[in-house]
Scaffold this motif. Structure first.
Motif, PDB file in Angstrom:
ATOM      1  N   HIS A   1      61.011 -19.140  55.674  1.00 48.16           N
ATOM      2  CA  HIS A   1      60.708 -18.953  54.248  1.00 48.16           C
ATOM      3  C   HIS A   1      59.357 -18.264  54.070  1.00 48.16           C
ATOM      4  O   HIS A   1      59.231 -17.306  53.290  1.00 48.16           O
ATOM      5  N   LEU A   2      58.348 -18.712  54.784  1.00 50.26           N
ATOM      6  CA  LEU A   2      57.004 -18.136  54.631  1.00 50.26           C
ATOM      7  C   LEU A   2      56.964 -16.690  55.114  1.00 50.26           C
ATOM      8  O   LEU A   2      56.358 -15.827  54.470  1.00 50.26           O
ATOM      9  N   ARG A   3      57.599 -16.436  56.244  1.00 51.58           N
ATOM     10  CA  ARG A   3      57.561 -15.069  56.789  1.00 51.58           C
ATOM     11  C   ARG A   3      58.318 -14.091  55.897  1.00 51.58           C
ATOM     12  O   ARG A   3      57.950 -12.921  55.788  1.00 51.58           O
ATOM     13  N   ARG A   4      59.368 -14.597  55.244  1.00 53.16           N
ATOM     14  CA  ARG A   4      60.159 -13.721  54.364  1.00 53.16           C
ATOM     15  C   ARG A   4      59.507 -13.521  53.000  1.00 53.16           C
ATOM     16  O   ARG A   4      59.503 -12.420  52.457  1.00 53.16           O
ATOM     17  N   ASN A   5      58.934 -14.616  52.451  1.00 52.97           N
ATOM     18  CA  ASN A   5      58.534 -14.585  51.042  1.00 52.97           C
ATOM     19  C   ASN A   5      57.031 -14.562  50.784  1.00 52.97           C
ATOM     20  O   ASN A   5      56.616 -14.230  49.670  1.00 52.97           O
ATOM     21  N   GLU A   6      56.230 -14.934  51.776  1.00 49.67           N
ATOM     22  CA  GLU A   6      54.800 -15.062  51.499  1.00 49.67           C
ATOM     23  C   GLU A   6      53.934 -14.106  52.316  1.00 49.67           C
ATOM     24  O   GLU A   6      52.718 -14.232  52.342  1.00 49.67           O
ATOM     25  N   TRP A   7      54.558 -13.156  52.979  1.00 52.42           N
ATOM     26  CA  TRP A   7      53.791 -12.160  53.728  1.00 52.42           C
ATOM     27  C   TRP A   7      53.406 -11.025  52.787  1.00 52.42           C
ATOM     28  O   TRP A   7      54.259 -10.446  52.113  1.00 52.42           O
ATOM     29  N   VAL A   8      52.106 -10.723  52.717  1.00 50.26           N
ATOM     30  CA  VAL A   8      51.605  -9.667  51.842  1.00 50.26           C
ATOM     31  C   VAL A   8      51.463  -8.386  52.660  1.00 50.26           C
ATOM     32  O   VAL A   8      50.683  -8.343  53.619  1.00 50.26           O
ATOM     33  N   GLU A   9      52.226  -7.378  52.314  1.00 49.34           N
ATOM     34  CA  GLU A   9      52.105  -6.078  52.990  1.00 49.34           C
ATOM     35  C   GLU A   9      50.935  -5.316  52.380  1.00 49.34           C
ATOM     36  O   GLU A   9      50.800  -5.235  51.162  1.00 49.34           O
ATOM     37  N   SER A  10      50.078  -4.782  53.226  1.00 51.46           N
ATOM     38  CA  SER A  10      48.911  -4.059  52.735  1.00 51.46           C
ATOM     39  C   SER A  10      49.131  -2.559  52.831  1.00 51.46           C
ATOM     40  O   SER A  10      49.835  -2.074  53.731  1.00 51.46           O
ATOM     41  N   GLY A  11      48.502  -1.834  51.923  1.00 54.34           N
ATOM     42  CA  GLY A  11      48.557  -0.383  51.970  1.00 54.34           C
ATOM     43  C   GLY A  11      47.830   0.193  53.171  1.00 54.34           C
ATOM     44  O   GLY A  11      47.956   1.378  53.475  1.00 54.34           O
ATOM     45  N   HIS A  12      47.086  -0.658  53.882  1.00 54.45           N
ATOM     46  CA  HIS A  12      46.345  -0.218  55.070  1.00 54.45           C
ATOM     47  C   HIS A  12      47.177  -0.337  56.338  1.00 54.45           C
ATOM     48  O   HIS A  12      46.692  -0.080  57.428  1.00 54.45           O
ATOM     49  N   GLY A  13      48.422  -0.811  56.186  1.00 51.58           N
ATOM     50  CA  GLY A  13      49.291  -0.911  57.355  1.00 51.58           C
ATOM     51  C   GLY A  13      49.287  -2.261  58.031  1.00 51.58           C
ATOM     52  O   GLY A  13      50.021  -2.484  58.988  1.00 51.58           O
ATOM     53  N   ASP A  14      48.417  -3.171  57.560  1.00 53.49           N
ATOM     54  CA  ASP A  14      48.452  -4.523  58.106  1.00 53.49           C
ATOM     55  C   ASP A  14      48.958  -5.478  57.024  1.00 53.49           C
ATOM     56  O   ASP A  14      49.603  -5.054  56.068  1.00 53.49           O
ATOM     57  N   GLY A  15      48.658  -6.753  57.151  1.00 54.82           N
ATOM     58  CA  GLY A  15      49.138  -7.699  56.155  1.00 54.82           C
ATOM     59  C   GLY A  15      48.560  -9.078  56.394  1.00 54.82           C
ATOM     60  O   GLY A  15      47.842  -9.316  57.367  1.00 54.82           O
ATOM     61  N   TRP A  16      48.866  -9.995  55.482  1.00 53.90           N
ATOM     62  CA  TRP A  16      48.387 -11.371  55.594  1.00 53.90           C
ATOM     63  C   TRP A  16      49.290 -12.281  54.778  1.00 53.90           C
ATOM     64  O   TRP A  16      50.172 -11.819  54.055  1.00 53.90           O
TER      65      TRP A  16
END
Length: 914
Positions: A640-655
């Motif tokens: 659930h967290l990996r699908r719904n709570e991962w923030v994709e960044s415009g810099h190519g990474d995420g959190w």
């Protein structure tokens, strides 16, 4: 000596026991030092001897103070000399004349020397030809006593005639009276003098406990060299300072007035603010000659036995002997764990970090100048986090502490929030303020798992303990109107018996209930707040994604622990309260975890089944089935967290997004008005299992870009802008301060710990090193050695000494950096040292306790000292080769091998890395 206001150099260590020195300490604001003992005496002292002396919220010997009072208040532990022909001079530097001269050429020269736990300030004035050295400490033991030794010296070329006067205000009442009836409560004062000093025993105490007859006494006593008694006293503050005078320019000293009471004392005054004003006989000192005085500050439960007190503490010989005893006591406590790396100063700094969890245990979260809140004691979270350090420093006591702590758990998965003085004492909320911190249930298992790994004591899980009960039910959403305080605070069965369940049952309950207690995005509700008390305005729709990750990791680790329990004990069943079967839904009717109404419905059925009592009937459940249920829940959350709570960044990474606010909006991400990110939101997915291996590098990249600041380190959050009424009070703080974007040490250390755990050693090292470098840079941080609660926008260390981050720093250094950790009772060696941490001979070592034995583990890099390029090649125990039992994460040494070693000596483990 440099008189520029800007400090050119900071403190420096002067030996191998944490001792340090600092020139001109009074040129830095907000500095204070703790003096404390196990008997309940809690003091703080500044370079000018400001600070407070107390044994609790209702028993302050000196006036309670906040950090601003350190430089604004005129009340201090002053020691005056009237110099014939020259006038008044304060040996503590705290006179109107000396304060006025601080930026000029005529300023005193001063030097602070301090150690574990003693404080000495040497001060001199060349123009006057006078010097003073004042040493302060609280003797170890159970007496509520603080001692000062004052040595006056003629540092000039002419004979000096001096009249000394100790002047310490005796506040003698509750902190509540500081503003509330300050004058009225002075009318309660009954002040007495005796041969050695001044004592106050107020007739009554007015505080939240009511108007009670008071028994506590407070006193200031003293003796000159050779045991000479004071020649008189100034027991009333207003008479000492004189009309129009003040504590920093008192008429009695400035005009060298005679004390009103002659030798032997015997005065009784009523209804005035009291003063420990002790006049000593006039002395004449030849050049180079010194004369000493001992001043005793004491709090007693009844009238003070002054002759016995002075016989024990009132001489220079007693002072010197007790000081050495005190130094030994604290050194032994701190040196339970010792580090040796290529950086001696960093090793010495760690001694102060190691001390901090002990200080937290003794002070709670109050009674130091920055910690001007609360009434002493600790919170639920503190009980468990402080045990992390105790497991390393004082492991013998921890089992009973953990067992006692579990008595605070409620049957609804929440817990008591008011903790009594006795171990295992939990108190119903007298203010009737229902509050649940949603993270509280997550910490106990983390601490207990560390205990199990250190000890191998799986039987602990099957120990029985009671549950806490008060009027709150359903995680404080409902009230039990039938409950009365007289019914006691223990959960009972329908038949009225006190109910007990295993520790394992308590742990399962704390982690299962939150799983179903979710908000509209299917993450666990934030309720009153999580670990960040400042996120306290989203109780209805707020969600803590970050602690959802923590609970999920607990569920998976619990699942694995149950399988281990089955393998180790041979048993295949588990006994739980029958009502808890509802929470293990896959053992009966499995619900759809995507369905929020289904989760809420199941939780409601559980609350109804176990309202504020239980049937007392136990269900026998298959260990494997319970383990499978827990794993199913954990894996569902990770997905659930990996699908719904991962923030994709415009810099190519995420959190990971960490929170939802009270409007149901996602808090973190890249928005038109700027990037919003929290460090907490990354720490817990990394610390456990929620962050997939392939996500870690992305998170590190995003943290470095959005949260790292060269000036103050890793910020707790980026600048959200605005006060966030839908999330919490923290955002009302100025950005860069406390929980709003400061470097908050607790989360920074946990971030470092998480990176080490996940194998990102270079990155973890950078995090820990930034915290050390910032704290130890005195010119900026302006703090003594140790970790502050946070570092503010200017780089200043704030709220020093009492912070749970010290426990985490100690834990991280021992178990991750030096890799000395437990694996269900066996010793696992898994060093993650980097090149700079080895000394010139390629060695790094740690002394610590494991399996009840003192071990010194010495790592020698025979080849590369760079992490990733070495592994454990050979191990010798007291010179004998150990057959290596290799596991994927390092080398295991069986507990039985260590337990067979003799006690009472240090055993050498030599580990060759190649």
């Amino acid at each position: 000596m440099n008189h520029d206001h800007k400090i050119k150099s900071g403190w420096s260590f002067t030996g191998n026991n944490g001792d340090f020195r600092l020139e001109q300490p009074d040129r830095s604001s907000f500095l204070y030092f703790p003096l404390v003992n196990e008997g309940g005496m809690m003091s703080s002292v500044s370079p000018k001897l400001h600070g407070q002396v107390t044994s609790g919220h209702n028993t302050f010997l000196t006036p309670p103070l906040s950090v601003e009072d350190l430089h604004n208040s005129r009340a201090s532990r002053n020691f005056w000399v009237y110099i014939e022909g020259q006038g008044a001079w304060s040996a503590t530097g705290d006179s109107a004349r000396q304060n006025a001269a601080v930026y000029g050429e005529g300023a005193d020269e001063s030097l602070l020397e301090a150690g574990l736990l003693w404080h000495k300030v040497t001060r001199g004035n060349k123009e006057l030809g006078v010097g003073a050295q004042i040493t302060s400490f609280v003797p170890c033991g159970n007496d509520k006593v603080e001692l000062m030794k004052v040595v006056l010296t003629n540092s000039g070329t002419k004979e000096l005639t001096l009249t000394p006067t100790a002047a310490i205000p005796l506040y003698a009442r509750s902190a509540d009276d500081l503003r509330d009836h300050r004058h009225v409560t002075s009318l309660l004062n009954r002040t007495y003098t005796s041969a050695y000093g001044v004592e106050v025993q107020p007739a009554l105490s007015f505080d939240e406990r009511g108007h009670r007859v008071n028994h506590t006494s407070y006193g200031v006593f003293g003796a000159a060299e050779g045991g000479a008694q004071p020649v008189g006293f100034f027991p009333v503050q207003e008479e000492f300072i004189g009309e129009g005078g003040s504590l920093d320019w008192p008429e009695a000293v400035v005009r060298n007035l005679a004390p009103e009471i002659g030798e032997g004392g015997g005065i009784h005054k009523e209804g005035y603010e009291a003063l420990g004003g002790l006049r000593f006989a006039e002395i004449t000192l030849a050049p180079g000659q010194s004369h000493s005085y001992v001043v005793v500050l004491a709090i007693e439960n009844d009238r003070i036995g002054v002759p016995a007190l002075m016989a024990k503490y009132g001489s220079t010989a007693a002072f010197d002997a007790l000081l050495e005893e005190n130094k030994t006591f604290w050194a032994e406590k701190v040196n339970t764990v010792e580090f040796h790396t290529g950086d001696h100063a960093a090793d010495e700094w760690m001694k102060w970090v190691t001390l901090q969890p002990v200080l937290r245990r003794l002070y709670g979260n109050s009674f130091l100048p920055y910690h001007d809140y609360g009434r002493g004691g600790r919170g639920w979270r503190d009980l468990w986090q402080d045990c992390l350090a105790l497991l390393i420093m004082e492991p013998a006591d921890v089992r009973s502490l953990l067992l006692n702590n579990y008595a605070g758990v409620r049957i609804d998965g929440s817990n008591a929030t008011i903790i009594g003085q006795q171990p295992g004492e939990f108190i119903a909320d007298r203010n009737n303020i229902p509050r649940v911190w949603m993270d509280h249930g997550a910490w106990p298992f983390l601490t207990t798992m560390l205990y199990l790994d250190q000890s191998g004591d799986l039987d602990f899980l099957l120990q029985e303990q009671s549950y806490f009960r008060d009027s709150f039910m359903s995680r404080c959403k409902e009230r039990d109107t039938s409950w009365e305080p007289g019914a006691g605070s223990s959960l009972r069965t329908a038949a009225g018996e006190v109910y007990t369940g295993t520790i394992l049952e308590h742990i399962l309950l704390q982690n299962l209930v939150p799983f179903f207690n979710v908000g509209e995005h299917n993450n666990i509700l934030l309720e009153g707040a999580d670990w960040n008390d400042g996120l306290d305005m989203a109780a209805q729709r707020g969600e803590s994604v970050t602690f959802t990750a923590f609970y999920a990791s607990n569920l998976l680790d619990l699942s694995r622990l149950l399988i281990t329990l089955k393998e180790r004990t041979g048993g295949d069943t588990l006994e739980l309260a029958e009502e808890m079967k509802l929470l293990l839904d896959s053992l009966g009717e499995s619900i759809d975890y995507e369905s929020i109404p289904a989760k809420h419905g199941l939780l409601d059925r559980y609350y109804a089944a176990a309202p504020n009592k239980v049937s007392g009937i136990r269900a026998q459940l298959k260990l494997e089935q319970v383990a499978a249920d827990l794993a199913r829940k954990a894996e569902w959350i990770f997905d659930h967290l990996r699908r719904n709570e991962w923030v994709e960044s415009g810099h190519g990474d995420g959190w990971f997004n960490g929170y939802y606010n009270n409007d149901g909006e996602r808090v973190e991400g890249e928005f038109a008005e700027g990037t919003r990110m929290t460090l907490t939101g990354q720490v817990f997915p990394l610390l456990g299992h929620a962050a997939a291996p392939e996500q870690i590098a992305s998170i590190v990249s995003a943290v470095e870009r959005n949260l790292f600041d060269d000036k103050i380190g890793y910020r707790l959050n980026s600048n959200f802008g605005g006060i966030q009424q839908n999330l919490g009070r923290a955002f009302g703080f100025a950005f860069g301060h406390k929980e709003n974007g400061a470097m908050f040490s607790h989360m920074t250390v946990m971030y470092g710990n998480a990176l080490y755990k996940r194998g990102f050693v270079k990155e973890g090292r950078k995090v820990l090193d930034s915290l050390y470098s910032l704290s130890a840079d005195f010119e900026v941080s302006r703090m003594y050695p140790g970790i502050p609660e946070y570092i503010n926008e200017q780089g200043r260390g704030m709220y020093t000494y009492l912070t749970g981050s010290a426990s985490w720093m100690l834990l991280t250094m021992v178990t991750e950096v030096f890799g000395v950790k437990g694996k269900l009772g066996d010793l696992l060696l898994q060093p993650k040292l980097v090149k700079e941490q080895f000394d010139a001979e390629g060695r790094a070592s740690i002394k610590t306790i494991f399996a009840g034995r003192e071990l010194k583990v010495v790592y020698t890099a025979s080849g590369s000292a760079e992490y990733g390029e070495y592994q454990i090649h050979a191990v010798k125990l007291n010179g004998a080769e150990v057959t290596l039992q290799r596991v994927s994460e390092g080398v295991v040494i069986s507990r039985s091998l260590l337990s067979a070693l003799p006690e009472g000596q240090v055993h050498l483990l030599e580990v060759v890395l190649a």
